[in-house]
Design an enzyme around this catalytic site. Structure first.
Site, PDB file in Angstrom:
ATOM      1  N   CYS A  97      -6.634  39.474  85.468  1.00  9.41           N
ATOM      2  CA  CYS A  97      -6.905  38.040  85.271  1.00  9.41           C
ATOM      3  C   CYS A  97      -6.345  37.210  86.440  1.00  9.41           C
ATOM      4  O   CYS A  97      -6.874  37.257  87.542  1.00  9.41           O
ATOM      5  CB  CYS A  97      -6.359  37.587  83.917  1.00  9.41           C
ATOM      6  SG  CYS A  97      -6.998  35.980  83.378  1.00  9.41           S
ATOM      7  N   HIS A 184      -8.514  41.511  80.181  1.00  9.40           N
ATOM      8  CA  HIS A 184      -7.147  41.913  79.826  1.00  9.40           C
ATOM      9  C   HIS A 184      -7.152  43.237  79.076  1.00  9.40           C
ATOM     10  O   HIS A 184      -7.223  43.252  77.840  1.00  9.40           O
ATOM     11  CB  HIS A 184      -6.501  40.850  78.942  1.00  9.40           C
ATOM     12  CG  HIS A 184      -6.083  39.617  79.655  1.00  9.40           C
ATOM     13  ND1 HIS A 184      -4.843  39.476  80.243  1.00  9.40           N
ATOM     14  CD2 HIS A 184      -6.744  38.452  79.884  1.00  9.40           C
ATOM     15  CE1 HIS A 184      -4.743  38.277  80.798  1.00  9.40           C
ATOM     16  NE2 HIS A 184      -5.880  37.630  80.593  1.00  9.40           N
ATOM     17  N   GLU A 186      -4.709  44.965  78.421  1.00  8.79           N
ATOM     18  CA  GLU A 186      -3.468  45.054  77.629  1.00  8.79           C
ATOM     19  C   GLU A 186      -3.507  44.216  76.353  1.00  8.79           C
ATOM     20  O   GLU A 186      -2.628  44.340  75.493  1.00  8.79           O
ATOM     21  CB  GLU A 186      -2.265  44.630  78.492  1.00  8.79           C
ATOM     22  CG  GLU A 186      -2.038  43.139  78.629  1.00  8.79           C
ATOM     23  CD  GLU A 186      -2.976  42.414  79.588  1.00  8.79           C
ATOM     24  OE1 GLU A 186      -2.673  41.255  79.934  1.00  8.79           O
ATOM     25  OE2 GLU A 186      -4.011  43.000  79.994  1.00  8.79           O
TER      26      GLU A 186
END
Length: 235
Positions: A97, A184, A186
């Site tokens: 990002c 993302h 994660e």
């Protein structure tokens, strides 16, 4: 393998007990994706925290942030300086990002506020690197996203990894040194929903509702993380 995580934001106070920090979220998904024997060290860049040297790390990962990667905030200026030096040294870099955007700036690409507005929830992309380990067989891939800035052009000597109509440069790689994605890997759905809830008024009810509903369909964060692991390991 030893990964340096440059953590570029703080979690909202009400999220810290469960998620701890963006560095912790990155470490969790890397371990889930197979990097069980890796070492991880986290440095918090908004307070100018960096390792004394990057030499001992196999790669450096830049997390997301609510800050603008093109900002004149002193800590962002310092981060761009550090990343430019790492690029000159050909240190392996991973960007997520804000990290994806900041590395692109350091590579000479244009980054800015996207005229098409916020990208939130789950987004699907065309995946253009079928030869990578864990690449999707159907050349389609989905990630959880939260951004209103974008990379506007592919950096010089980069190959396009992912794209869609909303974000034409959603992932890129440069040789064996750089691997970046706008999404993302994660994130988990619950955290994505939490972020959107905090921005509900800014997003508008229609976008908020459709983006929250999109979370029902799952995402490919683990597969993208496996690609990052293979990239660092030279596979």
């Amino acid at each position: 393998m030893k990964l340096c995580i440059l953590e570029n934001d703080d979690l909202a106070p009400e999220a810290t007990q469960k998620y701890h920090g963006y560095g912790s979220m990155v470490e969790r998904v890397f371990r889930e994706a197979g990097a069980k024997d890796w070492q991880f060290e986290v440095f918090h860049t908004p307070v100018f925290e960096y390792p004394a040297s990057f030499d001992g790390y196999d790669a450096v990962l830049l997390t997301g942030s609510k800050a603008d990667s093109f900002s004149d905030e002193p800590w962002v200026v310092e981060l761009r300086k550090r990343v430019s030096e790492l690029l000159e040294q050909k240190k392996k870099l991973l960007g997520i990002c804000f990290g994806h955007q900041l590395i692109a700036i350091c590579l000479g690409a244009k980054v800015g506020r996207a005229p098409q507005g916020w990208g939130v929830g789950r987004m699907s992309y065309d995946w253009h690197a079928a030869d990578l380990l864990s690449a999707p067989e159907d050349n389609k891939l989905s990630l959880l996203v939260s951004h209103r800035d974008q990379v506007f052009e592919l950096p010089e000597n980069a190959i396009l990894l992912a794209s869609n109509a909303h974000c034409p440069v959603a992932g890129y790689a440069v040789g064996e040194e750089v691997f970046c994605v706008q999404g993302h890997p994660e994130f988990v759905e619950e955290y994505s929903a939490f972020l959107m809830g905090r921005r509900r008024e800014a997003l508008g009810e229609d976008l908020y509702t459709s983006a929250v509903k999109s979370l029902e369909h799952g995402h490919d964060g683990l597969d993208v993380t496996r690609m990052m692991i293979a990239f660092v390991e030279g596979k």
